[in-house]
Enzyme design. Structure first.
Site, PDB file in Angstrom:
ATOM      1  N   ASP A  13       0.859  -1.180   0.000  1.00  0.00           N
ATOM      2  CA  ASP A  13       0.000   0.000   0.000  1.00  0.00           C
ATOM      3  C   ASP A  13       0.896   1.231   0.000  1.00  0.00           C
ATOM      4  O   ASP A  13       2.088   1.158   0.254  1.00  0.00           O
ATOM      5  CB  ASP A  13      -1.050  -0.029   1.101  1.00  0.00           C
ATOM      6  CG  ASP A  13      -0.462  -0.060   2.477  1.00  0.00           C
ATOM      7  OD1 ASP A  13       0.739   0.183   2.605  1.00  0.00           O
ATOM      8  OD2 ASP A  13      -1.210  -0.325   3.425  1.00  0.00           O
ATOM      9  N   SER A  14       0.298   2.388  -0.325  1.00  0.00           N
ATOM     10  CA  SER A  14       1.091   3.558  -0.716  1.00  0.00           C
ATOM     11  C   SER A  14       1.785   4.254   0.437  1.00  0.00           C
ATOM     12  O   SER A  14       2.644   5.091   0.223  1.00  0.00           O
ATOM     13  CB  SER A  14       0.164   4.566  -1.389  1.00  0.00           C
ATOM     14  OG  SER A  14      -0.728   5.089  -0.424  1.00  0.00           O
ATOM     15  N   GLY A  53       0.008   6.165   2.331  1.00  0.00           N
ATOM     16  CA  GLY A  53      -0.922   7.271   2.596  1.00  0.00           C
ATOM     17  C   GLY A  53      -1.659   7.077   3.916  1.00  0.00           C
ATOM     18  O   GLY A  53      -1.722   7.988   4.733  1.00  0.00           O
ATOM     19  N   ASP A  79      -2.879   8.631  -1.792  1.00  0.00           N
ATOM     20  CA  ASP A  79      -4.148   9.333  -1.608  1.00  0.00           C
ATOM     21  C   ASP A  79      -4.176   9.994  -0.250  1.00  0.00           C
ATOM     22  O   ASP A  79      -3.385   9.663   0.623  1.00  0.00           O
ATOM     23  CB  ASP A  79      -5.311   8.327  -1.695  1.00  0.00           C
ATOM     24  CG  ASP A  79      -5.176   7.221  -0.644  1.00  0.00           C
ATOM     25  OD1 ASP A  79      -4.043   6.751  -0.429  1.00  0.00           O
ATOM     26  OD2 ASP A  79      -6.177   6.850  -0.019  1.00  0.00           O
ATOM     27  N   GLY A 116      -6.164  -1.209 -11.857  1.00  0.00           N
ATOM     28  CA  GLY A 116      -7.210  -1.686 -10.960  1.00  0.00           C
ATOM     29  C   GLY A 116      -7.490  -0.583  -9.960  1.00  0.00           C
ATOM     30  O   GLY A 116      -6.954   0.523 -10.091  1.00  0.00           O
ATOM     31  N   ASP A 152      -7.435  -7.088   2.240  1.00  0.00           N
ATOM     32  CA  ASP A 152      -6.328  -7.281   3.170  1.00  0.00           C
ATOM     33  C   ASP A 152      -6.740  -6.699   4.502  1.00  0.00           C
ATOM     34  O   ASP A 152      -7.586  -5.804   4.551  1.00  0.00           O
ATOM     35  CB  ASP A 152      -5.066  -6.548   2.682  1.00  0.00           C
ATOM     36  CG  ASP A 152      -5.172  -5.056   2.931  1.00  0.00           C
ATOM     37  OD1 ASP A 152      -4.705  -4.606   3.993  1.00  0.00           O
ATOM     38  OD2 ASP A 152      -5.739  -4.334   2.095  1.00  0.00           O
ATOM     39  N   CYS A 181     -11.720 -27.100  10.734  1.00  0.00           N
ATOM     40  CA  CYS A 181     -10.579 -26.419  10.111  1.00  0.00           C
ATOM     41  C   CYS A 181      -9.483 -27.431   9.775  1.00  0.00           C
ATOM     42  O   CYS A 181      -9.150 -28.297  10.572  1.00  0.00           O
ATOM     43  CB  CYS A 181     -10.044 -25.336  11.042  1.00  0.00           C
ATOM     44  SG  CYS A 181      -8.644 -24.430  10.353  1.00  0.00           S
ATOM     45  N   CYS A 197      -6.307 -26.635   9.009  1.00  0.00           N
ATOM     46  CA  CYS A 197      -4.981 -26.012   9.077  1.00  0.00           C
ATOM     47  C   CYS A 197      -4.011 -26.853   9.911  1.00  0.00           C
ATOM     48  O   CYS A 197      -4.410 -27.739  10.660  1.00  0.00           O
ATOM     49  CB  CYS A 197      -5.069 -24.581   9.610  1.00  0.00           C
ATOM     50  SG  CYS A 197      -5.079 -24.444  11.397  1.00  0.00           S
ATOM     51  N   CYS A 219      -4.820 -26.812  13.714  1.00  0.00           N
ATOM     52  CA  CYS A 219      -5.983 -27.611  14.126  1.00  0.00           C
ATOM     53  C   CYS A 219      -5.749 -29.107  13.931  1.00  0.00           C
ATOM     54  O   CYS A 219      -6.305 -29.926  14.651  1.00  0.00           O
ATOM     55  CB  CYS A 219      -7.231 -27.154  13.384  1.00  0.00           C
ATOM     56  SG  CYS A 219      -7.773 -25.529  13.946  1.00  0.00           S
ATOM     57  N   HIS A 262      -3.587 -20.526  12.242  1.00  0.00           N
ATOM     58  CA  HIS A 262      -5.017 -20.858  12.225  1.00  0.00           C
ATOM     59  C   HIS A 262      -5.860 -19.682  11.718  1.00  0.00           C
ATOM     60  O   HIS A 262      -6.706 -19.856  10.842  1.00  0.00           O
ATOM     61  CB  HIS A 262      -5.511 -21.287  13.607  1.00  0.00           C
ATOM     62  CG  HIS A 262      -7.007 -21.300  13.667  1.00  0.00           C
ATOM     63  ND1 HIS A 262      -7.752 -22.321  13.093  1.00  0.00           N
ATOM     64  CD2 HIS A 262      -7.899 -20.385  14.127  1.00  0.00           C
ATOM     65  CE1 HIS A 262      -9.039 -22.030  13.229  1.00  0.00           C
ATOM     66  NE2 HIS A 262      -9.153 -20.858  13.841  1.00  0.00           N
TER      67      HIS A 262
HETATM   68 ZN   LIG Z   1      -7.232 -24.158  12.147  1.00  0.00          ZN
END
Ligand SMILES: [Zn+2]
Length: 404
Positions: free
Chosen positions: A93-94, A96, A170, A247, A299, A337, A339, A342, A368
């Site tokens: 990101d800029s 800003g 900006d 974009g 994000d 989950c 991951c 988990c 997680h």
């Molecule tokens: Zn997880």
């Protein structure tokens, strides 16, 4: 130029879509959540882990990297991805948001944007930034030294950092600025956007041996429909030095309760063929609103910041795994989950790690949380492609309590 966006699926009676963004460092299937690695690291976690859990790109911050280690150092290292050992696509990101949130109204920015706030700046409450027509003068939150960002400097810094997707510089306003100020600020952001295009074009030509960097224009306008639509129209049709934005980023002051409505206004003004990034949004409820209204990428620092305070996401809501109730709970954070955390660790073990202040606690909780949010947005993508997004949204939010 190796930047492309292709739409794979467009909802017939809505704004939501799926697609693929192609960058010189690989592609991103959208909608997608992009984890934040503010200082070229997703705090407490290996790039390998972030990649294994399905994250497709990371977003770093131009302001922080400019101050430390310096964007020139990253340029000499071969760019952000090489420097941090992340082979996939990157965003910056800029700066800003960071330089402006050091300034007037900073406390108010905290109030309205708690989820997206830069965790590295929260200690500083002094007025540290001044905006003028040319740019922003600010003091470093690290050592108080004086610096200046202009649209040109932001472009130079972001070219040196070398991310695949970069953002125009900006002016950030807050919901507490009056409409007159918002109008003036929006005009300034529009003039800055033109200067960003010119400088971006100059640098792209000067550094033509480097991988192409896509530039996104940033839309402000707070909660005013006329200003938001104007910002979107201005930047969508803007052209300078023969180039246009690749974009768009939707930024600035957004009341969470009106998020979907505001994203909808700008999306209706923006070209279908270009990607839209919603800056600083990452809570499950907000992600559904964003996707439903046509945002492609997101994000937010929330999943990583929350993880370090032992707050973890689950399908029934967020909870604090260091709480007494989990001392002898040998189930995973979330049964469904997949991951690494988990699959291998219990709530009781995480509870122990956090209570004994072991470094592994934040690491496992970050894996997680990032996995949970990345996976949630990937499921939204699948639901859009199989035509059951509304059902998926209803079933997920039916169980999920935002502050659970
Ligand atoms: Zn997880």
């Amino acid at each position: 130029m190796s930047f492309k966006f292709q739409i794979s699926h467009q909802e017939k009676n809505g704004r939501a879509r799926t697609g693929v963004i192609e960058t010189p460092h690989g592609s991103i299937k959208t909608p997608a959540f992009i984890p934040v690695g503010t200082k070229a690291t997703v705090k407490s976690t290996l790039p390998d882990s972030i990649s294994s859990l399905g994250a497709q790109a990371v977003l770093a911050n131009a302001y922080h990297l400019y101050l430390q280690p310096g964007s020139q150092t990253i340029d000499e290292a071969g760019g952000l991805g090489k420097f941090m050992n992340w082979p996939g696509p990157t965003f910056t990101d800029s700066g800003g948001f960071q330089v402006m949130s050091l300034g007037a109204g900073f406390k108010k920015v905290i109030d309205m944007q708690g989820d997206g706030l830069d965790e590295n700046l929260t200690e500083s409450k002094e007025r540290l930034a001044e905006v003028d027509e040319e740019g922003v003068t600010f003091k470093s939150h690290l050592d108080g030294s004086s610096h200046r960002f202009t649209p040109e400097i932001s472009m130079q810094v972001q070219h040196e950092i070398g991310a695949d997707i970069i953002f125009a510089f900006d002016e950030l306003t807050t919901l507490y600025h009056d409409k007159r100020y918002q109008e003036d600020s929006l005009e300034r952001t529009r003039r800055w956007a033109l200067r960003c295009l010119d400088e971006h074009d100059r640098l792209t030509k000067e550094r033509r041996e480097r991988p192409y960097q896509a530039l996104f224009g940033v839309l402000q306008g707070a909660h005013y429909e006329d200003l938001r639509r104007k910002a979107a129209r201005d930047l969508a049709t803007m052209s300078s030095s023969g180039i246009e934005f690749d974009g768009f980023g939707i930024g600035g002051a957004i009341e969470k309760s009106r998020l979907g409505e505001i994203v909808g206004w700008v999306v209706d003004e923006l070209p279908q063929a270009k990607p839209r990034h919603l800056l600083g949004i990452g809570e499950p409820t907000d992600l559904f609103e964003g996707v439903e209204n046509g945002a492609d990428t997101f994000d937010c620092v929330a999943p990583t910041r929350e993880a370090r305070t032992s707050a973890v996401y689950s399908t029934s809501g967020r909870f604090n795994v260091s709480g007494g109730a989990y001392r002898k709970d040998f189930s995973p954070i979330d049964d469904s989950c997949q991951c690494y955390t988990c699959k291998n660790y219990s709530r009781a073990y995480l509870n122990h790690l956090f209570r004994s202040k072991e470094i592994l606690g934040p690491t496992l909780a970050t894996i997680h949380n990032v996995s949970f949010i990345v996976d949630l947005v990937a499921k939204m993508r699948s639901a859009l492609e199989s035509g059951n997004f509304p059902e998926f949204k209803e079933s997920f939010l039916g169980k999920y309590k935002q502050k659970g």
